[in-house]
Design a protein around this motif. Sequence first.
Motif, PDB file in Angstrom:
ATOM      1  N   SER A 177       3.299  18.299 -65.879  1.00  0.00           N
ATOM      2  CA  SER A 177       3.696  19.699 -65.750  1.00  0.00           C
ATOM      3  C   SER A 177       5.215  19.766 -65.593  1.00  0.00           C
ATOM      4  N   VAL A 178       5.748  20.964 -65.808  1.00  0.00           N
ATOM      5  CA  VAL A 178       7.198  21.150 -65.810  1.00  0.00           C
ATOM      6  C   VAL A 178       7.548  22.351 -64.940  1.00  0.00           C
ATOM      7  N   PRO A 179       8.363  22.153 -63.905  1.00  0.00           N
ATOM      8  CA  PRO A 179       8.831  23.289 -63.101  1.00  0.00           C
ATOM      9  C   PRO A 179      10.034  23.957 -63.763  1.00  0.00           C
ATOM     10  N   LEU A 180      10.225  25.212 -63.448  1.00  0.00           N
ATOM     11  CA  LEU A 180      11.404  25.948 -63.925  1.00  0.00           C
ATOM     12  C   LEU A 180      12.567  25.592 -63.010  1.00  0.00           C
ATOM     13  N   THR A 181      13.315  24.565 -63.397  1.00  0.00           N
ATOM     14  CA  THR A 181      14.351  24.038 -62.510  1.00  0.00           C
ATOM     15  C   THR A 181      15.748  24.534 -62.843  1.00  0.00           C
ATOM     16  N   LYS A 182      15.974  24.928 -64.093  1.00  0.00           N
ATOM     17  CA  LYS A 182      17.334  25.303 -64.496  1.00  0.00           C
ATOM     18  C   LYS A 182      17.286  26.400 -65.557  1.00  0.00           C
ATOM     19  N   PRO A 183      16.859  27.598 -65.188  1.00  0.00           N
ATOM     20  CA  PRO A 183      16.750  28.665 -66.192  1.00  0.00           C
ATOM     21  C   PRO A 183      18.088  28.957 -66.855  1.00  0.00           C
ATOM     22  N   GLU A 184      18.132  28.758 -68.169  1.00  0.00           N
ATOM     23  CA  GLU A 184      19.361  28.956 -68.934  1.00  0.00           C
ATOM     24  C   GLU A 184      19.226  30.041 -69.995  1.00  0.00           C
ATOM     25  N   THR A 185      18.021  30.197 -70.553  1.00  0.00           N
ATOM     26  CA  THR A 185      17.819  31.148 -71.648  1.00  0.00           C
ATOM     27  C   THR A 185      16.602  32.008 -71.377  1.00  0.00           C
ATOM     28  N   LEU A 186      16.765  33.309 -71.532  1.00  0.00           N
ATOM     29  CA  LEU A 186      15.628  34.227 -71.561  1.00  0.00           C
ATOM     30  C   LEU A 186      15.484  34.694 -72.996  1.00  0.00           C
ATOM     31  N   TRP A 187      14.324  34.384 -73.573  1.00  0.00           N
ATOM     32  CA  TRP A 187      14.050  34.769 -74.945  1.00  0.00           C
ATOM     33  C   TRP A 187      13.327  36.105 -74.988  1.00  0.00           C
ATOM     34  N   ILE A 188      13.687  36.921 -75.949  1.00  0.00           N
ATOM     35  CA  ILE A 188      13.004  38.183 -76.204  1.00  0.00           C
ATOM     36  C   ILE A 188      12.435  38.116 -77.608  1.00  0.00           C
ATOM     37  N   ASN A 189      11.118  38.279 -77.737  1.00  0.00           N
ATOM     38  CA  ASN A 189      10.550  38.395 -79.070  1.00  0.00           C
ATOM     39  C   ASN A 189      10.636  39.863 -79.482  1.00  0.00           C
ATOM     40  N   THR A 190      11.402  40.117 -80.514  1.00  0.00           N
ATOM     41  CA  THR A 190      11.674  41.500 -80.925  1.00  0.00           C
ATOM     42  C   THR A 190      10.507  42.126 -81.672  1.00  0.00           C
ATOM     43  N   GLY A 191       9.493  41.323 -82.023  1.00  0.00           N
ATOM     44  CA  GLY A 191       8.343  41.794 -82.792  1.00  0.00           C
ATOM     45  C   GLY A 191       8.051  40.836 -83.922  1.00  0.00           C
ATOM     46  N   THR A 192       6.795  40.746 -84.353  1.00  0.00           N
ATOM     47  CA  THR A 192       6.409  39.773 -85.373  1.00  0.00           C
ATOM     48  C   THR A 192       6.592  40.279 -86.797  1.00  0.00           C
ATOM     49  N   LEU A 193       6.934  41.532 -86.983  1.00  0.00           N
ATOM     50  CA  LEU A 193       7.173  42.018 -88.341  1.00  0.00           C
ATOM     51  C   LEU A 193       8.393  41.319 -88.943  1.00  0.00           C
TER      52      LEU A 193
ATOM     53  N   THR B 221      17.968  40.231 -59.872  1.00  0.00           N
ATOM     54  CA  THR B 221      17.195  40.272 -58.631  1.00  0.00           C
ATOM     55  C   THR B 221      16.685  38.885 -58.245  1.00  0.00           C
ATOM     56  N   ARG B 222      16.205  38.125 -59.240  1.00  0.00           N
ATOM     57  CA  ARG B 222      15.642  36.800 -58.973  1.00  0.00           C
ATOM     58  C   ARG B 222      16.725  35.724 -58.904  1.00  0.00           C
ATOM     59  N   ASN B 223      17.958  36.084 -59.240  1.00  0.00           N
ATOM     60  CA  ASN B 223      19.089  35.146 -59.200  1.00  0.00           C
ATOM     61  C   ASN B 223      18.879  33.954 -60.122  1.00  0.00           C
ATOM     62  N   TRP B 224      18.289  34.214 -61.307  1.00  0.00           N
ATOM     63  CA  TRP B 224      18.225  33.174 -62.315  1.00  0.00           C
ATOM     64  C   TRP B 224      19.632  33.002 -62.884  1.00  0.00           C
ATOM     65  N   GLN B 225      20.096  31.797 -62.951  1.00  0.00           N
ATOM     66  CA  GLN B 225      21.439  31.535 -63.455  1.00  0.00           C
ATOM     67  C   GLN B 225      21.416  31.377 -64.980  1.00  0.00           C
ATOM     68  N   VAL B 226      20.862  32.377 -65.640  1.00  0.00           N
ATOM     69  CA  VAL B 226      20.741  32.356 -67.098  1.00  0.00           C
ATOM     70  C   VAL B 226      22.101  32.613 -67.727  1.00  0.00           C
ATOM     71  N   ARG B 227      22.423  31.844 -68.776  1.00  0.00           N
ATOM     72  CA  ARG B 227      23.692  32.049 -69.487  1.00  0.00           C
ATOM     73  C   ARG B 227      23.492  32.772 -70.810  1.00  0.00           C
ATOM     74  N   GLU B 228      22.243  32.787 -71.313  1.00  0.00           N
ATOM     75  CA  GLU B 228      22.012  33.195 -72.695  1.00  0.00           C
ATOM     76  C   GLU B 228      20.760  34.053 -72.801  1.00  0.00           C
ATOM     77  N   ILE B 229      20.867  35.127 -73.592  1.00  0.00           N
ATOM     78  CA  ILE B 229      19.708  35.912 -73.999  1.00  0.00           C
ATOM     79  C   ILE B 229      19.492  35.631 -75.478  1.00  0.00           C
ATOM     80  N   GLY B 230      18.314  35.118 -75.820  1.00  0.00           N
ATOM     81  CA  GLY B 230      17.996  34.797 -77.199  1.00  0.00           C
ATOM     82  C   GLY B 230      17.010  35.800 -77.769  1.00  0.00           C
ATOM     83  N   PHE B 231      17.232  36.202 -79.001  1.00  0.00           N
ATOM     84  CA  PHE B 231      16.345  37.149 -79.682  1.00  0.00           C
ATOM     85  C   PHE B 231      15.724  36.471 -80.889  1.00  0.00           C
ATOM     86  N   THR B 232      14.393  36.497 -80.943  1.00  0.00           N
ATOM     87  CA  THR B 232      13.666  35.899 -82.044  1.00  0.00           C
ATOM     88  C   THR B 232      12.627  36.887 -82.534  1.00  0.00           C
ATOM     89  N   GLY B 233      11.945  36.556 -83.617  1.00  0.00           N
ATOM     90  CA  GLY B 233      10.950  37.466 -84.167  1.00  0.00           C
ATOM     91  C   GLY B 233       9.762  36.697 -84.680  1.00  0.00           C
TER      92      GLY B 233
END
Length: 317
Positions: A28-44, A80-92
């Motif tokens: 298993s893998v813990p969330l130890t170093k959150p760097e990227t939050l991905w957003i799926n913009t939609g499957t179209l 609020t959660r103090n995730w030290q994310v550097r990047e927002i990624g957008f995919t589809g």
Amino acid sequence: MEDQAPRTANIGKFQDIFVTADGQTRASVPLTKPETLWINTGTLCNIECANCYILSSPTNDALVYFTEAELRDYLDQLETRNWQVREIGFTGGEPFMNPDMIAMARAALERGYDVLILTNAMRPMMRKSIKAGLLELQERFGDKLTLRISVDHFKPDLHDIERGEGSFEITLEGMRWLRDNGFRMAVAGRSLWGETDADSRAGYAALFRENGFDIDAANPGETVLFPEMDETVEVPEITTSCWGILNKTPDSVMCASSRMVVKRRGAERPSVIACTLLPYSEEFEMGHSLEEAERDVHLNHPHCAKFCVLGGASCSA
């Protein structure tokens, strides 16, 4: 929704999230170093590829368009959660089909995040309104914005096998526009043609030189070569003892540093899932909030082994 590809080669495996088929403790893998939050913009998507892990197409809206308001809620949660994310990624899908894509990129950039948009650089990106929006973002934020272009192979005929006849040249047209306007670019290719990594990178390097693209083919962060995700291939399950055998740590796996948010068709709220590669797997859905998504991820899918642990791939730069 169940996985949409059969697991014919791995019958009996990946059944228990805690234990492998032979009774060993599953890794298993813990969330130890959150760097990227991905957003799926939609499957179209404007095209339908021969091998698309998310089954994007002009008709598949299993994941519906994400909105700017929903994005802003998750950006608030990051703080609020103090995730030290550097990047927002957008995919589809193809992100530039989403009518809120420019507004979502702007919202993330205004908060100080790097923004990575995965695109085929084809007609949706080349619409007049999208180009105007991108130029405004480029002027304001410069290299904080990166567009990663899907170029499945450096040879037109092999790329077109995946994406349709003529698609290679249309993608290059979009890339030339990005080049001429000073955008930071990266490329995502595939390693399914039996070439060595060195041969693939040499081929991409020649393509980049020929077109004057400022992309480093030798840098895996700028030219990402993804292993093919074929669930008909037999893969081993990953146990806790594998880390030492493979000389890897859980921190090296993508789910240690990222989560993805999706909006399912018919759902009232978006959901957070463990991995960009498993949008249809219910067992990898972690709830609606980032707080719920802070728990460990059990590597209970063939993609976990073949793509992430053994293949060493990452969707982020």
